[in-house]
Scaffold this active site. Structure first.
Site, short mmCIF file in Angstrom:
data_model
loop_
_atom_site.label_atom_id
_atom_site.label_comp_id
_atom_site.label_asym_id
_atom_site.label_seq_id
_atom_site.Cartn_x
_atom_site.Cartn_y
_atom_site.Cartn_z
N HIS A 73 0.91 -1.24 -0.19
CA HIS A 73 0.09 0.44 -0.26
C HIS A 73 1.05 1.50 0.03
O HIS A 73 0.50 2.21 -0.40
CB HIS A 73 -0.84 -0.09 1.65
CG HIS A 73 -1.52 -1.18 1.51
ND1 HIS A 73 -2.00 -2.12 2.58
CD2 HIS A 73 -3.17 -1.53 1.09
CE1 HIS A 73 -2.30 -3.18 2.32
NE2 HIS A 73 -3.22 -2.36 0.95
N GLY A 109 -3.28 -1.54 -7.13
CA GLY A 109 -1.74 -2.19 -7.55
C GLY A 109 -2.42 -3.43 -8.29
O GLY A 109 -3.50 -3.50 -8.31
#
Ligand code: PAF
Length: 289
Positions: free
Chosen positions: A37, A147
Site C-alpha cells: 500500500h 495495485g
C-alpha cells in the site's frame, strides 16, 4: 494529514484543493496497510500534488464466511504508517456513511466480474464496484492508484470508469514482494510459518512460467501444466485456478506471442492467496518484465 469521516467533509476538502489548482491522487484501501500500500501512496505522491487515502473495510465485497469478521483492522496503526508518507487526507468513513440505512443501490459490472475471482467469490466485484463508485463520487480524484496484485480488480475498475464516464485516470503500481518472493497481502498475516514456506509455490510457479515462455515455450497448456506441477508439490496448498489470459480482456490466451498475464489463486490451509505475472516472450518489449 487530515482525518476526514463524513462524505461532505471529504468532498468539500477535495473541491477546495481542486479549486486552488491541486491535482488529487486517490489510493483506496481496506486498511491493514503494508509496504505494498505504501508503495502506491508513494506513487500517488509522485504523480499529484495532493494524496488522499481511504481506509474502509467494505462489507459488500466479502462472502458469507467469517472473512469479514476476521479481516485485520487497526486504523491507528494505519494512520501512524501513513503519517510518515506524503499523505494530505485520510478518509475513514463509518459503515453508515457509505451504506446508509435503507440503501438498496448496487453497481454491477456484468462481464469480467463473472470469471476467475468473480466466479470463486460471487458478489465480490459487485461490492468492489459499488464502493469504488461511491468513493470516486466522494473524493473526485484526478488519478486512481491501484495495485497490480489485484489485476482483475484493476481491469474491472477500468471498465467501470470507462462505462460510467468517470473523469479519472488509472495508474497501476507493481506487485511488492517479501525478500523471499511472496507477494505482500494483508492475508499473509493468517499464514503459519509452514504455510508461509509452502506459499512460495505461488511466485515460484509464476517465475517458472516466465522462464519457460522466455525460453521459447509457446504452448499455454505446457506452461500451465508446469505451474500446476510446482504448486501441487505442496501438501497444504489447493489450487483454485491457474490461468493464462489476455491482460486487458482476461480472455484465455490462445497464443503466448504477445504479453500474457499468468494468474494463480490457491488456498494455503484456509487462507486464499492470489498472485500474477505479466510475461512477454520478448523481454525487451515494453511489456516484458
Ligand atoms: O483492493 C482493495 O483493497 C479493495 O478492493 C478496494 C479497492 C479498497 C475496495 O474496497
Amino acid at each position: 494529514m487530515r482525518r476526514l469521516q463524513s462524505a461532505t467533509q471529504m468532498l468539500e476538502w477535495s473541491r477546495r484543493e481542486r479549486c486552488s489548482g491541486k491535482g488529487i491522487a486517490f489510493v483506496p484501501t481496506m486498511g491493514a496497510l503494508h509496504e505494498g500500500h505504501l508503495s502506491l501512496v508513494d506513487l500517488a505522491a509522485d504523480r499529484a500534488s495532493r494524496v488522499v487515502v481511504s481506509i474502509f473495510v467494505n462489507p459488500a465485497q466479502f462472502g458469507p464466511s467469517k472473512d469479514l469478521e476476521q479481516y485485520p483492522r487497526d486504523v491507528e496503526r494505519d494512520m501512524e504508517m501513513l503519517s510518515d508518507r506524503k499523505v494530505d487526507a485520510v478518509f475513514v468513513p463509518e459503515e453508515d456513511v457509505l451504506y446508509p440505512a435503507g440503501c438498496t443501490t448496487l453497481v454491477v459490472e456484468t462481464g469480467l466480474s463473472e470469471i476467475l475471482e468473480g466466479a470463486s467469490r460471487p458478489g465480490h466485484f459487485r461490492g468492489v464496484v459499488t464502493v469504488v463508485t461511491k468513493l470516486l463520487l466522494i473524493v473526485e480524484p484526478d488519478l486512481l492508484v491501484l495495485g497490480q496484485k489485484d489485476a482483475q480488480q484493476v481491469a474491472v475498475l477500468r471498465r467501470l470508469i470507462h462505462d460510467l464516464k468517470f473523469s479519472v485516470d488509472v495508474i497501476v503500481g507493481p506487485i511488492i514482494r517479501e525478500s523471499g518472493g511472496l507477494a505482500l497481502s494483508s492475508r499473509n498475516a493468517y499464514l503459519s510459518d509452514d504455510e508461509r514456506r509452502q506459499a512460495a509455490c505461488l511466485h515460484e510457479s509464476l517465475f517458472e512460467a516466465r522462464n519457460l515462455v522466455r525460453g521459447g515455450e509457446d504452448d499455454a497448456g505446457v506452461v500451465l501444466g508446469a505451474m500446476r506441477d510446482r504448486i501441487e508439490r505442496e501438501p497444504a496448498v489447493r489450487i483454485d485456478y491457474v490461468v493464462a489470459v489476455h491482460p486487458d480482456t482476461f480472455e484465455p490466451a490462445t497464443s503466448l506471442e504477445g504479453p500474457t498475464l499468468f494468474c494463480v489463486a490457491v488456498f494455503v490451509g484456509d487462507t486464499r492467496l492470489i498472485d500474477n505475472e505479466l510475461v512477454s516472450s520478448h523481454p525487451e518489449s515494453p511489456d516484458g518484465n
